[in-house]
Design an enzyme around this catalytic site. Sequence first.
Site, PDB file in Angstrom:
ATOM      1  N   LYS A  66       0.835  -1.196   0.000  1.00  0.00           N
ATOM      2  CA  LYS A  66       0.000   0.000   0.000  1.00  0.00           C
ATOM      3  C   LYS A  66       0.866   1.240   0.000  1.00  0.00           C
ATOM      4  O   LYS A  66       1.842   1.322   0.753  1.00  0.00           O
ATOM      5  CB  LYS A  66      -0.881  -0.009   1.270  1.00  0.00           C
ATOM      6  CG  LYS A  66      -1.900   1.105   1.297  1.00  0.00           C
ATOM      7  CD  LYS A  66      -3.116   0.795   0.465  1.00  0.00           C
ATOM      8  CE  LYS A  66      -4.038   1.981   0.267  1.00  0.00           C
ATOM      9  NZ  LYS A  66      -3.606   2.870  -0.863  1.00  0.00           N
ATOM     10  N   LYS A  90       5.104   2.747   8.401  1.00  0.00           N
ATOM     11  CA  LYS A  90       3.936   3.568   8.743  1.00  0.00           C
ATOM     12  C   LYS A  90       2.707   2.710   9.039  1.00  0.00           C
ATOM     13  O   LYS A  90       2.032   2.894  10.046  1.00  0.00           O
ATOM     14  CB  LYS A  90       3.657   4.463   7.528  1.00  0.00           C
ATOM     15  CG  LYS A  90       2.800   5.643   7.756  1.00  0.00           C
ATOM     16  CD  LYS A  90       2.565   6.378   6.437  1.00  0.00           C
ATOM     17  CE  LYS A  90       3.814   7.003   5.848  1.00  0.00           C
ATOM     18  NZ  LYS A  90       3.518   7.864   4.672  1.00  0.00           N
ATOM     19  N   LYS A 102       5.291   1.923  -3.034  1.00  0.00           N
ATOM     20  CA  LYS A 102       5.264   3.329  -3.490  1.00  0.00           C
ATOM     21  C   LYS A 102       5.570   3.375  -4.968  1.00  0.00           C
ATOM     22  O   LYS A 102       6.271   2.493  -5.494  1.00  0.00           O
ATOM     23  CB  LYS A 102       6.318   4.138  -2.729  1.00  0.00           C
ATOM     24  CG  LYS A 102       6.095   5.632  -2.767  1.00  0.00           C
ATOM     25  CD  LYS A 102       5.009   6.034  -1.793  1.00  0.00           C
ATOM     26  CE  LYS A 102       4.914   7.500  -1.572  1.00  0.00           C
ATOM     27  NZ  LYS A 102       4.332   7.788  -0.259  1.00  0.00           N
ATOM     28  N   THR A 186      -4.594  13.058   5.842  1.00  0.00           N
ATOM     29  CA  THR A 186      -3.182  13.154   6.219  1.00  0.00           C
ATOM     30  C   THR A 186      -3.002  14.273   7.240  1.00  0.00           C
ATOM     31  O   THR A 186      -2.406  14.077   8.305  1.00  0.00           O
ATOM     32  CB  THR A 186      -2.309  13.407   4.974  1.00  0.00           C
ATOM     33  OG1 THR A 186      -2.577  12.363   4.027  1.00  0.00           O
ATOM     34  CG2 THR A 186      -0.826  13.408   5.319  1.00  0.00           C
ATOM     35  N   ASN A 217      -1.868  19.017  -0.788  1.00  0.00           N
ATOM     36  CA  ASN A 217      -2.742  17.995  -0.188  1.00  0.00           C
ATOM     37  C   ASN A 217      -2.703  18.028   1.341  1.00  0.00           C
ATOM     38  O   ASN A 217      -3.727  17.923   1.998  1.00  0.00           O
ATOM     39  CB  ASN A 217      -2.286  16.582  -0.603  1.00  0.00           C
ATOM     40  CG  ASN A 217      -2.656  16.245  -2.041  1.00  0.00           C
ATOM     41  OD1 ASN A 217      -3.441  16.972  -2.659  1.00  0.00           O
ATOM     42  ND2 ASN A 217      -2.096  15.174  -2.579  1.00  0.00           N
ATOM     43  N   SER A 357      -7.213   5.502   3.766  1.00  0.00           N
ATOM     44  CA  SER A 357      -7.162   4.658   2.557  1.00  0.00           C
ATOM     45  C   SER A 357      -7.592   3.223   2.910  1.00  0.00           C
ATOM     46  O   SER A 357      -8.320   2.580   2.157  1.00  0.00           O
ATOM     47  CB  SER A 357      -5.744   4.614   1.992  1.00  0.00           C
ATOM     48  OG  SER A 357      -5.517   5.713   1.140  1.00  0.00           O
TER      49      SER A 357
HETATM   50  N1  GLU Z   1       0.803   8.964  -0.121  1.00  0.00           N
HETATM   51  C1  GLU Z   1       0.338   8.856   1.227  1.00  0.00           C
HETATM   52  C2  GLU Z   1       1.482   8.505   2.160  1.00  0.00           C
HETATM   53  O1  GLU Z   1       2.630   8.769   1.875  1.00  0.00           O
HETATM   54  C3  GLU Z   1      -0.866   7.937   1.352  1.00  0.00           C
HETATM   55  C4  GLU Z   1      -0.675   6.520   0.956  1.00  0.00           C
HETATM   56  C5  GLU Z   1      -1.964   5.714   0.851  1.00  0.00           C
HETATM   57  O2  GLU Z   1      -3.023   6.232   1.164  1.00  0.00           O
HETATM   58  O3  GLU Z   1      -1.862   4.553   0.470  1.00  0.00           O
HETATM   59  O4  GLU Z   1       1.285   8.026   3.241  1.00  0.00           O
END
Ligand code: GLU
Length: 425
Positions: A66, A90, A102, A186, A217, A357
């Site tokens: 994810k 995370k 990612k 976030t 964002n 998410s």
């Molecule tokens: N891009 C965001 C992060 O760095 C969200 C990732 C997601 O929702 O999967 O945490």
Amino acid sequence: MSLFENTLAQIEKAGSLVNLDDEIKLILSNPQRRVRVSIPIRMDDGSLKIFQGFRVQHNNAMGPYKGGFRYHPQVDMEEVKALSAWMTMKCAVVGIPLGGGKGGVMVDPKQLSESELERLTRGYVRMLEPVLGPEMDVPAPDVNTDSKMMDWFADEYSKLKGKDMRGVVTGKTIEAGGSKGRSEATAQGGVFVLEEYIKDKGLNPKDTKVVIQGFGNAGGVAAKLLAAMDFEIVGVSDSQGGLVCSHGIDPAGLMTCKIEKNSVKNCGIHVEELQGIEGATCRVVTNEELLEQECDILVLAALENQITIDNADQIKAKVILELANGPITPEADEILNKNGITVLPDILANAGGVTVSYFEMLQNHDDKYWSEEEVAEKLKKTMVDAWKAVFENSQKYKCSLRNAAFVTALIRLEEKIKEKGLNKL
Ligand code: GLU
């Protein structure tokens, strides 16, 4: 040091505090899969261009990979590797059953028209299709990517599969199956962590000055939420430059102006007018100057490597909230620690995005949608629980909150990887 080497240094440091098994460290130091694709795009002028795209699947011990994907000229394999490893950490910190991944495309999205961006997003999906899926790898928004692009993503993948596969991506618009509260998540998650921290310290928002780097964002929403809680926002920047105002900034007015004038730095006079305060002044500053402003809380909501060995000693904030991923290098982290500056670390403070998410994945799976209140309540509980676990570990291991966040993640990952059977390898 490359960004991925920064991540390895963080794993090494926290790992030594908990005597992390060497084999677990070895596994977590090597992403499970790295994919690099060339995406051919027909440009509006009829020419053909190839864009380089990446997806790194770091670890899936906890669940499907994810993590978001970004559009930025700086994207490369080292950056995406680091960002994917941070996603693994995370998700483990907030205790959701997901792994880390990612992605990104090396592109300056400001140079592309909307239809070129749509073709690029759809092309990226077609090239990655074999390694995606709701139970395999689920991307999301990140730097310069938004809900409209996630809708194109879901639509393209569903077309390839011949059925509705909206669960392949999160951060979609509500109409296309997104979750309420995802676009604010976030920043909201970070604000929940900050609230816990200031509760412990007995700080009063009214007397607390905040500077925010980044107005996208995460930073734009953080400004709105913090102003609503009565914090005084005294400085804001975006990729073009920043603004520092003596009498505070109204984020809603600034957002309207930024859309109209392209950057917050063009909004000085506008802000003064909005404030209606006599004698209010605003100064245009560079991003570097913004970071060094006098303030109580500095919110980092832009890119990685913003505070380094070169400027760490100049930082005057007392607390730093990391909404971006990796904005402080490991050397700078040590300097800030030594100077008594508390860092609320990225893998805890910005985990609200991936948490909602995950809620979106659950809602898509059950085809049942939650109210805004339900999302906010569940997000708050997740963030507060994670804060408590990290805070307790910082006391137990007598370490910074960053090391404690890694400790929290590594303990959980070690247990899970062992449970899955290291001896079967
Ligand atoms: N891009 C965001 C992060 O760095 C969200 C990732 C997601 O929702 O999967 O945490």
